[in-house]
Design a protein around this motif. Structure first.
Motif, PDB file in Angstrom:
ATOM      1  N   UNK A 125       0.875  -1.281  -0.007  1.00 58.76           N
ATOM      2  CA  UNK A 125      -0.098  -0.042  -0.034  1.00 58.76           C
ATOM      3  C   UNK A 125       0.931   1.280   0.170  1.00 58.76           C
ATOM      4  N   UNK A 126       0.424   2.415  -0.566  1.00 60.44           N
ATOM      5  CA  UNK A 126       1.020   3.505  -0.621  1.00 60.44           C
ATOM      6  C   UNK A 126       0.876   4.418  -1.901  1.00 60.44           C
ATOM      7  N   UNK A 127       1.429   5.568  -1.828  1.00 61.85           N
ATOM      8  CA  UNK A 127       1.264   6.412  -2.934  1.00 61.85           C
ATOM      9  C   UNK A 127       1.913   5.796  -4.453  1.00 61.85           C
ATOM     10  N   UNK A 128       0.933   5.655  -5.259  1.00 65.59           N
ATOM     11  CA  UNK A 128       1.402   5.026  -6.701  1.00 65.59           C
ATOM     12  C   UNK A 128       1.811   5.969  -7.543  1.00 65.59           C
ATOM     13  N   UNK A 129       1.866   6.949  -7.518  1.00 66.69           N
ATOM     14  CA  UNK A 129       2.360   8.091  -8.614  1.00 66.69           C
ATOM     15  C   UNK A 129       2.897   9.327  -8.214  1.00 66.69           C
ATOM     16  N   UNK A 130       3.299  10.486  -9.033  1.00 62.95           N
ATOM     17  CA  UNK A 130       3.810  11.521  -8.489  1.00 62.95           C
ATOM     18  C   UNK A 130       5.464  11.458  -8.766  1.00 62.95           C
ATOM     19  N   UNK A 131       5.948  12.411  -8.964  1.00 66.61           N
ATOM     20  CA  UNK A 131       7.418  12.707  -9.155  1.00 66.61           C
ATOM     21  C   UNK A 131       8.071  11.838  -8.374  1.00 66.61           C
ATOM     22  N   UNK A 132       8.155  12.470  -6.908  1.00 67.96           N
ATOM     23  CA  UNK A 132       8.966  11.998  -5.941  1.00 67.96           C
ATOM     24  C   UNK A 132       8.752  10.644  -5.414  1.00 67.96           C
ATOM     25  N   UNK A 133       7.627  10.048  -5.488  1.00 74.64           N
ATOM     26  CA  UNK A 133       7.532   8.635  -5.028  1.00 74.64           C
ATOM     27  C   UNK A 133       8.023   7.710  -6.463  1.00 74.64           C
TER      28      UNK A 133
END
Length: 441
Positions: free
Chosen positions: A304-312
């Motif tokens: 589970x977690x953030x699945x998109x975005x520049x930093x991730x």
């Protein structure tokens, strides 16, 4: 420390810029973990004159000649965050065949033609890593590829697109329709100006192909994945799901199982589905991703977690860079693709699922019997039936009624044929909703 490990970075957009920043901010730690410093040999971009703010990089490193950068003798690792099929495929094949390891976030290319990249990596004796291609910073592919390599994975169910999860979560929370929720997602930056790849399920289908390939040791492409988007999900569907103690999610489902002839096969699909609120994926809201893995020995695992975005995404890219760089210094490379099982992909019609069907019917005696007869003819068992006035209005007004039917598990082809016959019954005014139901008994 030994000589620096030098990187060619292809692309310097949102993700590429964050890769550069993290390389700069964490340079000492990364060098300590690898045993050698990381250096950027060059950055390939489309336009040299673009304002890149305070990016901590020498402007002289930028070039508009990616192939020339890849071919340089001082480049050890190629990092690709451009996306798309071509020219990215040609660049990466060139690098891999020359023995230069590749780290990529390119889910579309991996899902369409990962076989070519894996073959080139084997030919050149190079590493091909792509953790960032699915679920952003969530450490998911490496566990499937390595940690669970001694186990047998039977099923992978995931929410792998943050845009659609935000939209469906908003519809569930506020009662809004699809168009309103999409507008909100666009205003907040969760949806692109053209959201087709997300809302029609293309993005999730590419990720499903990658997950299935790793989980089942079989080459699966995006063309093998059955796909439906969320554009037809209505506020009424969401309300009906709530009435059943469910919520609606866009799921990617990859499962191992036997076909009608008893052969072991895999099925891979992406579509909206109702899942019970008790399911671990039901509580995954906003733009978060989560993947639920079921293995024979390890049991049930959740990522589970953030699945998109520049930093991730950049975090996942750098995790791969560290692994590849350490392999290079040790004079080894990771095992190539594991596709020994070569299982056939089962057509969607053979996938086992359940349907939630809403019908507007003529309100007179014998209707339920006629409807039940259609299900019986297709050997589909009914689990529950809920009957009420059409449109949710007061009973006894109007000539229509609503039937909401949930089936037991059956082949999707039988369920679809049932719906098709129901549409032709004179007593059925309309089939107002059809949704699959997953995760329940």
């Amino acid at each position: 420390m030994t000589s620096p490990v030098r990187l060619a970075l292809l692309g310097c957009g949102t993700v590429g810029s964050d890769v550069v920043r993290l390389l700069h901010e964490q340079s000492a730690d990364l060098a300590a973990r690898i045993g050698a410093p990381l250096e950027i040999a060059g950055i390939a971009v489309r336009r040299l004159g673009r304002d890149r703010g305070d990016l901590p990089v020498d402007p002289a490193l930028f070039t508009t000649d990616p192939l020339g950068l890849i071919k340089r003798d001082d480049v050890d690792i190629v990092v690709e965050v451009v996306g798309g099929i071509e020219p990215a495929r040609g660049w990466l094949v060139e690098a891999l065949r020359a023995g230069k390891s590749v780290v990529t976030a390119n889910k579309a290319l991996l899902a369409e033609d990962g076989a070519t990249l894996h073959d080139a990596a084997a030919e050149g004796g190079a590493d091909l890593y792509y953790e960032a291609s699915v679920a952003g910073a969530i450490p998911l592919l490496r566990p499937l590829r390595e940690s669970l390599h001694g186990d047998r994975i039977n099923r992978v169910t995931g929410i792998v697109n943050g845009t659609t999860n935000f939209i469906l979560s908003a519809m569930d929370a506020t009662g809004a329709g699809f168009a309103e929720a999409l507008e909100e997602a666009t205003e907040l930056g969760y949806a692109e100006a053209d959201p087709t790849a997300d809302v029609e399920g293309f993005d999730a289908a590419a990720k499903a192909a990658i997950l299935a390939s790793l989980a089942f040791h079989t080459r699966v492409t995006a063309a093998d994945v059955y796909r439906e988007g969320i554009t037809e999900v209505t506020a009424a569907d969401v309300a009906s799901a709530k009435a059943m103690g469910c919520t609606i999610k866009l799921l990617c489902i990859a499962a191992r199982g036997a076909d009608a002839a008893g052969r072991e096969t895999v099925s891979v699909r992406v579509h909206p589905a109702m899942i019970p609120l008790t399911h671990p994926l039901a509580s995954v809201g906003d733009a978060f991703n989560a993947v639920f893995v079921e293995a024979e020995a390890a049991g049930q695992l959740m990522f589970y977690g953030r699945g998109a975005g520049g930093a991730p995404t950049a975090s996942a890219v750098l995790g791969d860079v560290v692994a590849v760089a350490r392999n290079r210094l040790a004079g080894v490379h990771a095992a190539s693709e594991s596709a020994y099982a070569d299982l056939p992909v089962r057509p969607m019609g053979e996938a086992l699922t359940r349907y939630h069907i809403s019908l507007d019917v003529t309100d007179r005696p014998g209707v339920l019997e006629a409807v039940a007869g259609v299900f019986a003819r297709h050997e589909v068992s009914i689990a529950t039936v809920r009957q009420g006035p059409a449109g949710g209005g007061p009973a006894g007004r109007g000539e229509d009624a609503e039937l909401v039917i949930v089936t037991h598990v059956a082949p999707d082809a039988a369920l679809a044929a049932t719906v098709q016959e129901l549409r032709g019954l004179p007593i059925v005014r309309s089939v107002t909703s059809v949704l699959r139901v997953e995760g329940g008994a």
